[in-house]
Design an enzyme around this catalytic site. Structure first.
Site, PDB file in Angstrom:
ATOM      1  N   HIS A  65     -11.374  -7.625  -2.445  1.00  0.00           N
ATOM      2  CA  HIS A  65     -10.619  -6.985  -1.352  1.00  0.00           C
ATOM      3  C   HIS A  65     -11.283  -7.339  -0.029  1.00  0.00           C
ATOM      4  O   HIS A  65     -12.409  -7.848   0.001  1.00  0.00           O
ATOM      5  CB  HIS A  65     -10.640  -5.462  -1.540  1.00  0.00           C
ATOM      6  CG  HIS A  65      -9.663  -4.984  -2.557  1.00  0.00           C
ATOM      7  ND1 HIS A  65      -8.559  -4.242  -2.241  1.00  0.00           N
ATOM      8  CD2 HIS A  65      -9.620  -5.181  -3.894  1.00  0.00           C
ATOM      9  CE1 HIS A  65      -7.884  -3.982  -3.340  1.00  0.00           C
ATOM     10  NE2 HIS A  65      -8.500  -4.536  -4.363  1.00  0.00           N
ATOM     11  N   GLU A 100     -11.189  -0.156  -9.294  1.00  0.00           N
ATOM     12  CA  GLU A 100     -12.266  -0.551  -8.365  1.00  0.00           C
ATOM     13  C   GLU A 100     -13.548   0.204  -8.673  1.00  0.00           C
ATOM     14  O   GLU A 100     -13.540   1.391  -8.982  1.00  0.00           O
ATOM     15  CB  GLU A 100     -11.838  -0.287  -6.914  1.00  0.00           C
ATOM     16  CG  GLU A 100     -12.919  -0.666  -5.898  1.00  0.00           C
ATOM     17  CD  GLU A 100     -12.450  -0.607  -4.434  1.00  0.00           C
ATOM     18  OE1 GLU A 100     -11.301  -1.008  -4.159  1.00  0.00           O
ATOM     19  OE2 GLU A 100     -13.239  -0.155  -3.589  1.00  0.00           O
ATOM     20  N   ASP A 110      -1.116  -1.587  -3.982  1.00  0.00           N
ATOM     21  CA  ASP A 110      -2.471  -1.769  -3.445  1.00  0.00           C
ATOM     22  C   ASP A 110      -3.104  -0.394  -3.202  1.00  0.00           C
ATOM     23  O   ASP A 110      -2.500   0.452  -2.533  1.00  0.00           O
ATOM     24  CB  ASP A 110      -2.340  -2.555  -2.121  1.00  0.00           C
ATOM     25  CG  ASP A 110      -3.656  -3.068  -1.599  1.00  0.00           C
ATOM     26  OD1 ASP A 110      -4.571  -3.298  -2.407  1.00  0.00           O
ATOM     27  OD2 ASP A 110      -3.762  -3.261  -0.362  1.00  0.00           O
ATOM     28  N   SER A 131       0.862  -1.193   0.000  1.00  0.00           N
ATOM     29  CA  SER A 131       0.000   0.000   0.000  1.00  0.00           C
ATOM     30  C   SER A 131       0.900   1.245   0.000  1.00  0.00           C
ATOM     31  O   SER A 131       2.118   1.138   0.222  1.00  0.00           O
ATOM     32  CB  SER A 131      -0.874   0.001   1.250  1.00  0.00           C
ATOM     33  OG  SER A 131      -0.033   0.150   2.386  1.00  0.00           O
ATOM     34  N   ALA A 158     -10.789  -9.617   2.178  1.00  0.00           N
ATOM     35  CA  ALA A 158     -11.206 -11.018   2.157  1.00  0.00           C
ATOM     36  C   ALA A 158     -10.604 -11.861   3.280  1.00  0.00           C
ATOM     37  O   ALA A 158     -10.699 -13.086   3.254  1.00  0.00           O
ATOM     38  CB  ALA A 158     -10.856 -11.622   0.802  1.00  0.00           C
ATOM     39  N   SER A 159     -10.011 -11.219   4.278  1.00  0.00           N
ATOM     40  CA  SER A 159      -9.409 -12.011   5.369  1.00  0.00           C
ATOM     41  C   SER A 159     -10.462 -12.841   6.094  1.00  0.00           C
ATOM     42  O   SER A 159     -11.622 -12.432   6.233  1.00  0.00           O
ATOM     43  CB  SER A 159      -8.714 -11.088   6.373  1.00  0.00           C
ATOM     44  OG  SER A 159      -7.405 -10.798   5.924  1.00  0.00           O
ATOM     45  N   ASP A 170      -4.604  -9.060   4.072  1.00  0.00           N
ATOM     46  CA  ASP A 170      -3.638  -8.324   4.890  1.00  0.00           C
ATOM     47  C   ASP A 170      -3.889  -8.628   6.373  1.00  0.00           C
ATOM     48  O   ASP A 170      -2.995  -9.077   7.101  1.00  0.00           O
ATOM     49  CB  ASP A 170      -3.779  -6.810   4.612  1.00  0.00           C
ATOM     50  CG  ASP A 170      -2.722  -5.992   5.326  1.00  0.00           C
ATOM     51  OD1 ASP A 170      -1.870  -6.581   6.013  1.00  0.00           O
ATOM     52  OD2 ASP A 170      -2.731  -4.761   5.205  1.00  0.00           O
ATOM     53  N   THR A 171      -5.122  -8.417   6.814  1.00  0.00           N
ATOM     54  CA  THR A 171      -5.469  -8.567   8.234  1.00  0.00           C
ATOM     55  C   THR A 171      -5.066  -9.932   8.801  1.00  0.00           C
ATOM     56  O   THR A 171      -4.528 -10.012   9.921  1.00  0.00           O
ATOM     57  CB  THR A 171      -6.988  -8.334   8.411  1.00  0.00           C
ATOM     58  OG1 THR A 171      -7.282  -6.998   7.978  1.00  0.00           O
ATOM     59  CG2 THR A 171      -7.424  -8.508   9.846  1.00  0.00           C
TER      60      THR A 171
HETATM   61  O1  G3H Z   1      -6.432  -2.283   1.941  1.00  0.00           O
HETATM   62  C1  G3H Z   1      -5.768  -1.877   2.881  1.00  0.00           C
HETATM   63  C2  G3H Z   1      -4.589  -2.665   3.334  1.00  0.00           C
HETATM   64  O2  G3H Z   1      -4.921  -3.471   4.425  1.00  0.00           O
HETATM   65  C3  G3H Z   1      -3.388  -1.794   3.557  1.00  0.00           C
HETATM   66  O3  G3H Z   1      -3.351  -1.205   4.816  1.00  0.00           O
HETATM   67  O4  G3H Z   1      -2.513   1.132   4.373  1.00  0.00           O
HETATM   68  O5  G3H Z   1      -2.321   0.091   6.635  1.00  0.00           O
HETATM   69  O6  G3H Z   1      -0.897  -0.700   4.750  1.00  0.00           O
HETATM   70  P1  G3H Z   1      -2.207  -0.100   5.167  1.00  0.00           P
HETATM   71  P1  13P Z   2      -8.206  -7.543   4.711  1.00  0.00           P
HETATM   72  O1  13P Z   2      -8.220  -6.368   5.642  1.00  0.00           O
HETATM   73  O2  13P Z   2      -9.502  -8.311   4.788  1.00  0.00           O
HETATM   74  O3  13P Z   2      -7.045  -8.446   4.901  1.00  0.00           O
HETATM   75  O4  13P Z   2      -8.130  -6.986   3.200  1.00  0.00           O
HETATM   76  C1  13P Z   2      -6.909  -6.517   2.696  1.00  0.00           C
HETATM   77  C2  13P Z   2      -7.075  -5.825   1.394  1.00  0.00           C
HETATM   78  O5  13P Z   2      -8.107  -5.817   0.756  1.00  0.00           O
HETATM   79  C3  13P Z   2      -5.889  -5.112   0.880  1.00  0.00           C
HETATM   80  O6  13P Z   2      -6.173  -4.397  -0.277  1.00  0.00           O
HETATM   81 ZN    ZN Z   3      -8.117  -3.510  -0.340  1.00  0.00          ZN
END
Ligand code: G3H
Ligand code: 13P
Ligand code: ZN
Length: 315
Positions: free
Chosen positions: A216, A138, A86, A54, A218-219, A261-262
């Site tokens: 997105h 998106e 991202d 990101s 999708a955790s 990510d999560t």
């Molecule tokens: O979609 C968002 C991602 O989880 C990125 O998060 O901006 O804290 O790296 P971040």
């Molecule tokens: P999560 O927060 O569900 O992991 O999604 C991450 C994401 O969509 C990053 O672009």
């Molecule tokens: Zn995302």
């Protein structure tokens, strides 16, 4: 910029996934341990993988370190990998990443009007094409936090199937992130796992045909992983993610890239906290970061297994 043949445009990976009824996992990274964990997991599962950063992750690491770490990953990987931006918020951010050697970028102009989203996305596509870089855009709005954009859960809007088809046609993008009920972060439902609107996805697929769609937020936010964090002092409340069975269903209907990510943050955090608590005498970062890295690797393997099992459509 990157000479390694393993580093591929994401489009290649997604087209291949689509034709096999599977999805490619796209995992966020912020440091070397995360990249190692993701790439080792992908290699053990014998699947391609997308490494995504990101804007805030790029700010944290800096382009030279990202290039060096991802070059090393491409050197050791037996499987194809992509380096993806991202949620790039505008043309300038995407251009910079293309210039720095990313093989894929996301332009997230989803908060703009339909016409302005098309305009900004087209600009990115035109630039990216010259370098063989893939472009994700998106349409629709996810609830929660999208990097620098905060979206109220009440204003989450599912992607309109007709708009999706028109958007793809007019922008020539390589993949489209859609909103069907997912959201970013660990709180995806108030009192339980949210249900995805698979019917919206089916309608989108009917309109866009064989085209790579992206999920997105999708955790899975597995409760045991959250419990481990909380047992060792974290305070993660009301944590609910997307059920594996919903992800599998979504892959049947054209989802070719699944963003996570999560789950990795939770795996890392729980095991880091456990290690620091149980071994207070340890001062060697390789011990506690090593354990956290192994936990992330296991989490990535688990997610990749779900995404890469061949999905048959039962009509
Ligand atoms: O979609 C968002 C991602 O989880 C990125 O998060 O901006 O804290 O790296 P971040
Ligand atoms: P999560 O927060 O569900 O992991 O999604 C991450 C994401 O969509 C990053 O672009
Ligand atoms: Zn995302």
């Amino acid at each position: 910029m990157f000479a390694n043949k393993r580093l591929r445009p994401a489009k290649e990976l997604l087209i291949n996934a689509l034709s096999n009824n599977v999805a490619v996992g796209a995992f966020n990274f912020s440091n070397m341990e995360m990249v190692q964990a993701i790439v080792e997991a992908a290699n053990e599962e014998k699947q391609p993988v997308i490494l995504q950063a990101s804007s805030s992750a790029i700010k944290y690491m800096g382009f030279p370190y990202i290039r060096a770490i991802v070059s090393a990953a491409a050197e050791v990987s037996e499987e194809p990998i992509s380096l993806h931006l991202d949620h790039g918020k505008d043309f300038e951010v995407c251009k910079r990443c293309i210039d720095e050697g990313f093989t894929s970028v996301m332009i997230d102009a989803s908060s703009l009007s339909f016409e302005d989203n098309i305009k900004e996305t087209k600009k990115v596509v035109e630039y990216a094409r010259q370098y063989g870089v893939s472009v994700e855009a998106e349409l629709g709005t996810l609830a929660g936090v999208e990097d620098e954009v905060i979206v109220d859960s009440n204003s989450a809007v599912y992607t309109d199937p007709d708009e999706a088809a028109e958007f793809i046609e007019r922008t020539s993008i390589d993949s489209l992130a859609i909103a069907i009920g997912t959201s970013h972060g660990p709180n995806k439902g108030l009192k339980g796992n949210p249900k995805l609107s698979i019917s919206t996805l089916q309608k989108i697929k009917d309109k866009v045909g064989e085209f790579p769609l992206v999920l997105h937020g999708a955790s899975a936010v597995y409760s045991d992983a959250v419990a481990l964090c909380n047992k060792y002092g974290a305070n993660i409340k009301n944590a609910y993610g997307i059920l594996d069975q919903d992800i599998e269903e979504a892959i049947k209907y054209g989802i070719a890239k699944v963003n996570v990510d999560t789950d990795l943050r939770i795996a890392f955090l729980g095991n880091l906290r456990k290690s620091l608590t149980e071994k207070p005498e340890n001062i060697d970062m390789r011990a506690y970061l090593g354990l956290a890295k192994e936990a992330v690797k296991l989490a990535v393997k688990q997610r990749i297994k779900t995404f890469s099992e061949i999905k048959e459509l039962t009509l």
